[in-house]
Design an enzyme around this catalytic site. Structure first.
Site: not given
Ligand code: UDP
Length: 313
Positions: A143, A146, A175, A187, A206, A211, A272
């Protein structure tokens, strides 16, 4: 009449900004190289006299003699799947693209708003995230392309503000979902909705205890327009603080679509973030903004979009 340039204007959020700008009577120049955006998103404006589409990659220098009053710099792949498929383009548009747009802003003394992201907080160690938090980002992880591009973009935006006195703004977008997300962008919102509509297994990554907090795009755009009209130069979070686990979210989608889908558990992608929730105190105080749409209403509009043929792009 203001002339507003929107990079990434054929994308998900950019095209919703354009709808509102045209509605309020501004002249809009939409610049997009269409690597993740689509003409479909802006097709209703293409024939309007106060709208111009420029098919161009803003990672290359861009100048125009047309006077520009304001720039929304929104061009970038934004889904984790996209930016891992397009890592160099993502780094270039965040770094070179932002530099080029700040140059254009300097040329015309135009206002400038950078689309940054909650990803600048990485896998956050404080919760909820406020703008004073510096983040926990892995620069060399998948990631990083980005996250670091956006962190660089924030740094260069502040440098142009401080050293060239440009009238800049930085929004950290959490989000966001709604019509015009791409069905297959990977997504969670388009993935779960389309799986549910087809009665296919819902792929929770997972154990689903991570959250996220989901904001409806029309709420976000109201906040962006208020930010445009403000004089705040430091970053502001925009998002909806309504936090839920991904497993809860999967169940919500199954319920709203009356789906027969089962939930399956796939491996959690590397890095993540485990939690994400915006602290929107600054947005409330400075912009007098907070989200209004309920999760259900936003999701219903999004589900309707994916049921229609244009939701298949
Ligand atoms: N996710 C999931 N199943 C999917 C797609 C995503 O469980 O098919 C999870 C993902 O692991 C993450 C969350 O949903 O924890 C949000 O992912 P998304 O790609 O929408 O954006 P992110 O918030 O990670 O940038």
């Amino acid at each position: 009449m203001k002339t507003v340039l929107v990079t990434g204007g054929a994308g998900f959020i950019g095209s919703h900004i354009i709808d509102r700008l045209i509605e309020r009577g501004d002249r809009v120049i939409c610049v997009d190289n269409l690597i993740t955006g689509t003409r479909e998103n802006i097709k209703e404006h293409l024939s309007k006299p106060n709208f111009e589409f420029v098919h161009y990659d803003v990672s290359k220098p861009y100048f125009t003699e047309t006077h520009i009053d304001f720039i929304f710099h929104f061009a970038s792949p934004a889904s984790p799947i996209d930016y891992q498929k397009l890592p160099i383009q993502t780094l270039k548009v965040g770094a070179l693209g932002t530099h080029n747009m700040l140059g254009l802003s300097k040329q015309h003394s135009s206002g400038f708003l950078l689309a940054s992201t909650s990803e600048v907080y990485g896998d956050p160690l404080i919760h909820p995230q406020n703008e004073d938090y510096w983040g926990n980002v892995n620069p060399i992880g998948p990631r990083g392309v980005y996250d670091e591009a956006k962190r660089f973009a924030e740094a260069i935006t502040m440098a142009y503000h401080r050293y060239h006195n440009l009238d800049t703004r930085i929004v950290r977008i959490f989000n966001t979902f709604g019509p015009r997300m791409r069905k297959n962008d990977g997504r969670v919102v388009p993935a779960f909705i389309n799986q549910a509509l087809n009665n296919e297994p819902i792929t929770v990554f997972g154990d689903g205890s991570q959250t996220r907090s989901f904001c409806f795009v029309l709420d976000l755009v109201e906040g962006l327009l208020k930010f445009m009209d403000s004089k705040e130069h430091y970053p502001i979070n925009l998002g909806n603080p309504r936090e839920m686990t991904i497993l809860e979210f999967a169940k919500e989608i199954i319920g709203l679509t009356d789906s027969k889908s089962e939930i399956i558990f796939n491996p959690l992608p590397e890095d993540d973030p485990k939690v994400r929730q915006p602290d929107i105190t600054r947005a409330k105080n400075i912009l007098n903004w907070e989200p209004k749409y309920s999760l259900k209403d936003g999701l219903k509009a999004t589900i309707d979009y994916f049921k229609k043929p244009q939701g298949n792009n």
